[in-house]
Design an enzyme around this catalytic site. Structure first.
Site, short mmCIF file in Angstrom:
data_model
loop_
_atom_site.label_atom_id
_atom_site.label_comp_id
_atom_site.label_asym_id
_atom_site.label_seq_id
_atom_site.Cartn_x
_atom_site.Cartn_y
_atom_site.Cartn_z
CE LYS A 1 -4.50 -0.02 2.16
NZ LYS A 1 -5.20 0.21 3.43
C1 E4P Z 1 -8.46 0.89 3.24
O1 E4P Z 1 -7.63 0.19 2.69
C2 E4P Z 1 -8.27 1.54 4.54
O2 E4P Z 1 -7.60 0.67 5.41
C3 E4P Z 1 -9.58 1.87 5.22
O3 E4P Z 1 -10.67 1.52 4.41
C4 E4P Z 1 -9.65 3.21 5.85
O4 E4P Z 1 -10.92 3.36 6.41
P1 E4P Z 1 -11.26 4.47 7.52
O5 E4P Z 1 -11.54 5.74 6.82
O6 E4P Z 1 -12.48 3.92 8.20
O7 E4P Z 1 -10.07 4.54 8.43
#
Ligand code: E4P
Length: 213
Positions: free
Chosen positions: A83
């Site tokens: 990521k």
């Molecule tokens: C996605 O890959 C992220 O880990 C996640 O969806 C972030 O979500 P949040 O806005 O609830 O922290």
């Protein structure tokens, strides 16, 4: 649309994985920190359980360090996806990792233009954060629709992951507009499974059966 779980909690992953519909896992630094365990061990445990893409985020902010971190994480398991936050250094990193055949997930995407650039830089996945857009009064689902339209229109190979999902309607609308994947928190997957009419129906069938047999 494939279903990923957005968590680093192994018990949650085990429970959801046992139901047979899970295709992958996304984590982020917040989710891994919440586990308060050695993060590589957690990632290894997730990979040994789920035989699908497992996203793990780099923490560095500069290309060379991001690439080094990405290479190290990719060595943990063949299913690891790196990521990378959508920023200038991130785009360079996505290109370098793509050239090394390391899969990437461009994260913290908040506009269709960011997604287009990530796709052209060679990202395997793009993750628009729809809930966080809603939180600031924008429409996350509109941005998701724009991204899907552009990816389809230009025949890009990058897959779209609807991320930052806040409720079951986000999942429903992501599926209806053709998102390839949604990454969903444990609690929302549980909400998707339950329906009061299903519970009432099961109870009534059992009652009727027991009255006779
Ligand atoms: C996605 O890959 C992220 O880990 C996640 O969806 C972030 O979500 P949040 O806005 O609830 O922290």
């Amino acid at each position: 649309m494939r279903i990923f779980i957005d968590t680093a909690n192994i018990e949650e992953i085990e429970e959801i994985h046992s139901m047979g519909f899970l295709s992958g896992v996304t984590t982020n630094p917040t989710l891994l920190a919440r586990e308060k365990k050695e993060y590589k061990t957690v990632v290894r445990d997730i990979c040994s359980l789920v035989k699908g893409p497992v996203s793990v985020e780099v923490l560095s902010l500069e290309h060379d360090h991001m690439v080094a971190e990405g290479k190290e994480l990719a060595r943990i398991d063949p299913n690891i996806v790196i990521k990378v936050p959508l920023m200038e250094e991130g785009l360079k990193t996505i290109r370098t990792l793509a050239d090394l055949n390391i899969k990437t997930n461009a994260t913290l995407i908040f506009s269709a233009n960011q997604a287009l650039l990530a796709a052209r830089a060679g990202a395997t996945y793009v993750s628009p954060f729809i809930g966080r857009l809603d939180d600031i009064g924008n429409s996350g689902l509109t941005v998701l629709a724009e991204i899907i339209e552009i990816i389809d229109l230009h025949g890009l190979e990058t897959e779209v992951i609807a991320a930052s999902i806040r409720h079951p309607i986000h999942v429903l609308e992501s599926a209806r507009m053709g998102s390839h994947i949604a990454t969903i928190p444990y609690s929302i997957i549980k909400q998707m499974i339950r329906h009061p009419l299903t519970d009432a129906g099961v109870e009534k069938f059992l009652q009727d059966w027991k009255q006779v047999f």
